[in-house]
Design a protein around this motif. Structure first.
Motif, mmCIF file in Angstrom:
data_model
loop_
_atom_site.group_PDB
_atom_site.id
_atom_site.type_symbol
_atom_site.label_atom_id
_atom_site.label_comp_id
_atom_site.label_asym_id
_atom_site.label_seq_id
_atom_site.Cartn_x
_atom_site.Cartn_y
_atom_site.Cartn_z
ATOM 1 N N TYR A 118 0.814 -1.217 0.000
ATOM 2 C CA TYR A 118 0.000 0.000 0.000
ATOM 3 C C TYR A 118 0.850 1.271 0.000
ATOM 4 N N GLY A 128 -3.114 2.489 -1.506
ATOM 5 C CA GLY A 128 -3.310 2.980 -0.151
ATOM 6 C C GLY A 128 -4.310 4.117 -0.091
ATOM 7 N N SER A 168 -8.789 -2.686 -1.803
ATOM 8 C CA SER A 168 -7.491 -3.243 -2.190
ATOM 9 C C SER A 168 -7.441 -3.382 -3.708
#
Length: 257
Positions: free
Chosen positions: A168, A180, A202
């Protein structure tokens, strides 16, 4: 003017550093939230972002808060202290007091505060133990101030262990990458009562384009310039102005309605 007027203040975290675009500009979670908010409601929103990289928490408050409130927002997001944590002589109480000022001024102006804690970069940084400890202390201090304030929108990223993972983060290990920033945006929209696209939590691996250096190459490329700025009293934000110092209109995307 739109019914929702969202202004963001802060440092590189809120400016969007790490989420660089092909034209050289930065995007970041606040920009993503603004678009996601418009998409979720199907209505245009007004958005401004006064954040500037490299700022310590009190300069954020002293330089950005009143101009942000002068725009007459309905919602103001605030995060700060990440740069202060890297300066061991700065006390946590000094940093946390800035949060008190922001909360008090938002109360006085009738503005809904959206309060974020930053993501935890400590695993990838030199002096990781110090960064972790001071981040924990700041998080605890801010949460204590919010114990009796359920009206404050809280998007707490510091405790997110998934977000602390290397995938991230950008190559400097201090700023989040696009993945992120999308995860933070998903958390903010959720805290505001909206449902973000599931993939924001994600993004797929192909979205990651940063180069991760190690050893001397990392120190030479990323740590060295930071140390030089500290020794010369300079900041990465010197000479920069806010990317959206006044309202811009963010329209809902047709495909999301």
């Amino acid at each position: 003017m739109s019914a929702v007027r969202f202004v963001a203040i802060g440092d590189s975290f809120t400016e969007g550093v790490g989420d660089e675009q092909p034209d050289g500009t930065v995007r970041g979670w606040a920009d993503i939230v603004a678009q996601g908010w418009a998409d979720a409601t199907g209505e245009r929103i007004s958005y401004a972002n006064l954040a500037i990289r490299g700022k310590l928490v009190w300069p954020i408050v002293e330089e950005q808060l009143e101009p942000a409130l002068a725009l007459k927002p309905t919602h103001l997001s605030f995060n700060g202290g990440g740069n202060d944590m890297l300066r061991p002589r700065t006390t946590i109480s000094h940093v946390a007091a800035a949060f008190d000022r922001v909360l008090a001024r938002c109360d006085e102006e009738g503005v809904r505060l959206v309060l974020l804690s930053g993501a935890n970069p400590s695993a990838g940084l030199p002096l990781s133990g110090l960064v972790q400890r001071r981040g924990d202390e700041l998080s605890d201090a801010v949460l204590a101030r919010l114990a009796a304030r359920p009206d404050v929108v809280q998007a707490l990223n510091w405790p997110d262990r998934e977000l602390a993972g290397s995938r991230y983060w950008s190559g400097d290990r201090l700023h989040m990458n696009a993945r992120g920033h999308h995860r933070v945006a998903a958390r903010v929209l959720t805290a505001l009562g909206m449902q973000p696209p599931a993939e924001w939590w994600s993004l797929p691996q192909e979205q990651e384009a940063s180069v991760r250096l190690s050893g001397l190459a990392y120190y030479r490329t990323h740590v060295g310039p930071w140390v030089k700025r500290r020794l010369t009293g300079r900041s990465s934000g010197d000479g920069r102005t806010a990317k959206y110092a006044d309202w811009i209109d963010v329209e809902p995307r047709e495909s999301m309605r």
